[in-house]
Design an enzyme around this catalytic site. Structure first.
Site, PDB file in Angstrom:
ATOM      1  N   THR A   1       0.831  -1.210   0.000  1.00  0.00           N
ATOM      2  CA  THR A   1       0.000   0.000   0.000  1.00  0.00           C
ATOM      3  C   THR A   1       0.867   1.263   0.000  1.00  0.00           C
ATOM      4  OG1 THR A   1      -1.653  -1.194   1.268  1.00  0.00           O
ATOM      5  CG2 THR A   1      -1.844   1.192   1.267  1.00  0.00           C
TER       6      THR A   1
ATOM      7  N   ARG B   1       7.966  -9.051  -3.310  1.00  0.00           N
ATOM      8  CA  ARG B   1       7.826 -10.479  -3.624  1.00  0.00           C
ATOM      9  C   ARG B   1       6.791 -10.729  -4.709  1.00  0.00           C
ATOM     10  NH1 ARG B   1       7.646 -12.829   2.369  1.00  0.00           N
ATOM     11  NH2 ARG B   1       6.028 -11.285   2.333  1.00  0.00           N
TER      12      ARG B   1
ATOM     13  N   LYS C   1       4.194   4.239  18.378  1.00  0.00           N
ATOM     14  CA  LYS C   1       4.245   5.651  17.988  1.00  0.00           C
ATOM     15  C   LYS C   1       4.468   6.543  19.216  1.00  0.00           C
ATOM     16  CE  LYS C   1       1.315   4.619  14.028  1.00  0.00           C
ATOM     17  NZ  LYS C   1      -0.069   4.438  13.554  1.00  0.00           N
TER      18      LYS C   1
ATOM     19  N   LYS D   1       7.034   2.084  12.197  1.00  0.00           N
ATOM     20  CA  LYS D   1       7.061   2.490  13.619  1.00  0.00           C
ATOM     21  C   LYS D   1       7.520   1.368  14.531  1.00  0.00           C
ATOM     22  CE  LYS D   1       3.107   1.270  11.909  1.00  0.00           C
ATOM     23  NZ  LYS D   1       2.179   1.658  10.896  1.00  0.00           N
TER      24      LYS D   1
ATOM     25  N   GLU E   1       9.398  10.097   9.463  1.00  0.00           N
ATOM     26  CA  GLU E   1       8.212  10.926   9.714  1.00  0.00           C
ATOM     27  C   GLU E   1       6.920  10.116   9.583  1.00  0.00           C
ATOM     28  OE1 GLU E   1       7.867  14.492  10.480  1.00  0.00           O
ATOM     29  OE2 GLU E   1       5.977  13.525  10.961  1.00  0.00           O
TER      30      GLU E   1
ATOM     31  N   ASP F   1       0.413  -0.734  18.108  1.00  0.00           N
ATOM     32  CA  ASP F   1       0.816   0.254  17.108  1.00  0.00           C
ATOM     33  C   ASP F   1       0.855   1.659  17.728  1.00  0.00           C
ATOM     34  OD1 ASP F   1       1.077   0.996  14.086  1.00  0.00           O
ATOM     35  OD2 ASP F   1      -0.578   2.247  14.808  1.00  0.00           O
TER      36      ASP F   1
ATOM     37  N   GLU G   1      -2.678  -2.812  10.159  1.00  0.00           N
ATOM     38  CA  GLU G   1      -1.399  -3.507  10.039  1.00  0.00           C
ATOM     39  C   GLU G   1      -1.641  -4.894   9.450  1.00  0.00           C
ATOM     40  OE1 GLU G   1       1.671  -1.946  11.026  1.00  0.00           O
ATOM     41  OE2 GLU G   1       0.135  -0.436  10.810  1.00  0.00           O
TER      42      GLU G   1
ATOM     43  N   GLY H   1      -6.839  -0.389   3.693  1.00  0.00           N
ATOM     44  CA  GLY H   1      -5.373  -0.306   3.808  1.00  0.00           C
ATOM     45  C   GLY H   1      -4.917   0.414   5.061  1.00  0.00           C
TER      46      GLY H   1
ATOM     47  N   ALA I   1      11.865  -3.429  -5.008  1.00  0.00           N
ATOM     48  CA  ALA I   1      11.784  -4.880  -4.806  1.00  0.00           C
ATOM     49  C   ALA I   1      10.501  -5.224  -4.084  1.00  0.00           C
ATOM     50  CB  ALA I   1      12.986  -5.362  -3.992  1.00  0.00           C
TER      51      ALA I   1
END
Ligand code: HSE
Length: 436
Positions: free
Chosen positions: A13, A45, A205, A105, A129, A201, A190, A187, A43
């Site tokens: 994404t 997969r 942060k 993060k 950032e 998450d 995680e 999207g 790159a």
């Protein structure tokens, strides 16, 4: 004038968004910098998926190490996510003399200190950032815009998925699982959405923000963390009746030689700015001793906003390239030797106001028993509310307390839930009041 050549690791994404910006905004970026930024290699997969962008001018492959080692790459953008193999690729990129930009993060919260040291040793830049607040340039604001201040507090809605779920649960009465699936399809979530809903998450942060705010080493493992998975429609409705909305907040404050860092669902007053940050939007309130309250708001997740922050980092490094990073601010906003190893305040010592929801048998004397235990612990109530009986089930009793130490509140609740007439499924939430 020398161009900056970029290699991308990961075309998911965010990677797709970064490629899209670098291609679509090529001339705008060049006009802003006075030099071009060129995407030379990527790159992933899976190279068969149609990403809706023309990557014909980009060398594509399925081996990240080919990008990391490439002679014609000056800067590697890591957009794989997670701890490994992202960490190994970033270490390898720095060892091969490449600057690094990442949106990861988890990586910075857990391994940032190692990576900053490696980058500094080699005179390389590391930008992150996009790791906090998605598209909101809140790290730049904290590191640079608020640099003249001693930071007094940070409050953040830092996870788009959780904010999206809580908003839809409140506004549409939507079921938790269905909204989570919607957030994944958009999207926001995680790869492992437990990182979102369990607060991990947000803790990643917050640990980064706190380290940057207070000139401290990052201590992600010590952030007190609770997710949103125990919040029920009963709690959302009860909080609303009392004038509050439930948000997953990350909170950090300095205390002499300790830092308070906590992530948990929090009652915030309806008329506060944070209560009105909805959907996948994030917001960070940074307060400093001179600037007072500042607030940063925007999309906290998703392809385009997150890619916007990644490319801003690439552009900062492009300005320094190839002369050296001497004029870039240090990644955590303090020169490294000035950063301190501050202890994390034990949660039992943190002082809060609380929302407590008990499930109790609807019979005489129960409330008296509960309030008598609270009185023993010198916990004073701001409000108490009992809802009507539902068939044979226990009834919810909701209380708001005045400020007390967490250890004291937990001890009282342990005694209360040991009462025969009280279920052991009490929900404790914390409540915050804001000056802004
Ligand atoms: N999963 C994260 C969120 C993505 O929902 O906010 C942005 O870090």
């Amino acid at each position: 004038m020398s161009e900056l050549r970029v290699g991308l690791l990961g075309l998911g994404t965010i990677g797709t968004g970064v490629a899209r910006i670098l291609l679509q905004q090529e001339s705008l970026i060049s006009r802003r910098l006075g030099k071009p930024v060129r995407l030379v290699a990527a790159a992933d997969r899976d190279l068969t998926r149609d990403r809706g962008i023309d990557l014909s001018g980009v060398r594509l492959g399925d081996d990240a190490m080919d990008v990391v080692r490439a002679e014609d790459v000056d800067l590697v953008v890591e957009l794989i996510g997670g701890y490994e193999p992202a960490r190994s690729f970033v270490v390898a990129a720095l060892e091969h003399g490449k600057h690094v930009v990442t949106a990861n993060k988890a990586l910075i919260a857990k391994h940032g200190e190692e990576l900053f040291a490696l980058a500094a040793d080699r005179g390389l830049a590391i930008g992150f950032e996009a790791a906090v607040g998605g598209g909101i340039p809140c790290l730049k604001a904290l590191r640079e815009g608020c640099a003249a201040n001693a930071i007094q507090s940070i409050y953040g809605i830092l996870n788009g998925t959780c904010n999206f779920i809580l908003t839809k649960m409140e506004q549409e009465g939507a079921a938790y699982d269905a909204v989570l699936r919607e957030a994944q399809a958009l999207g926001y979530a995680e790869a492992d959405p437990t990182f979102d809903v369990e607060g991990i998450d947000t803790a990643h942060k917050l640990a980064i923000l706190a380290g940057m705010a207070f000139g401290a080493r990052i201590r992600f493992d010590e952030v007190y963390t609770e997710g949103i998975n125990r919040i029920t429609p009963v709690d959302i409705a009860a909080a609303a009746e009392l004038g509050y909305r439930i948000k997953l907040l990350g909170i950090a404050k300095p205390h002499d030689e300790q830092i308070e860092m906590r992530v948990h669902p929090t009652l915030v007053p309806f008329d506060s700015q944070l209560a009105n940050v909805n959907d996948s939007y994030n917001a960070v309130m940074i307060s400093g001793d001179f600037v007072e309250h500042t607030m940063y708001f925007g999309r906290g997740a998703g392809e385009r906003p997150t890619a916007s922050a990644v490319v801003a980092d690439i552009m900062d490094i492009a300005r320094a390239h190839p002369d050296g990073i001497g004029h870039l601010p240090p990644p955590m906003g303090f020169v490294d030797q000035a950063r301190r190893d501050l202890a994390t305040m034990p949660m039992a010592d943190v002082a809060c106001e609380y929302y407590v929801r008990l499930m109790v048998r609807d019979e005489p004397g129960v409330i008296a028993a509960v309030t008598s235990i609270l009185a023993d612990h010198r916990i004073s109530l701001e409000a108490i509310m009992q809802k009507e009986r539902h068939a044979t089930n226990n009834v919810p009793v909701v209380m708001l307390t005045h400020e007390t130490r967490e250890g004291n509140l937990q001890a009282a609740i342990a005694r209360i839930t040991a009462l025969d007439a009280v279920g052991d499924d009490a929900l404790i939430l914390r409540k915050e009041s804001f000056a802004a």
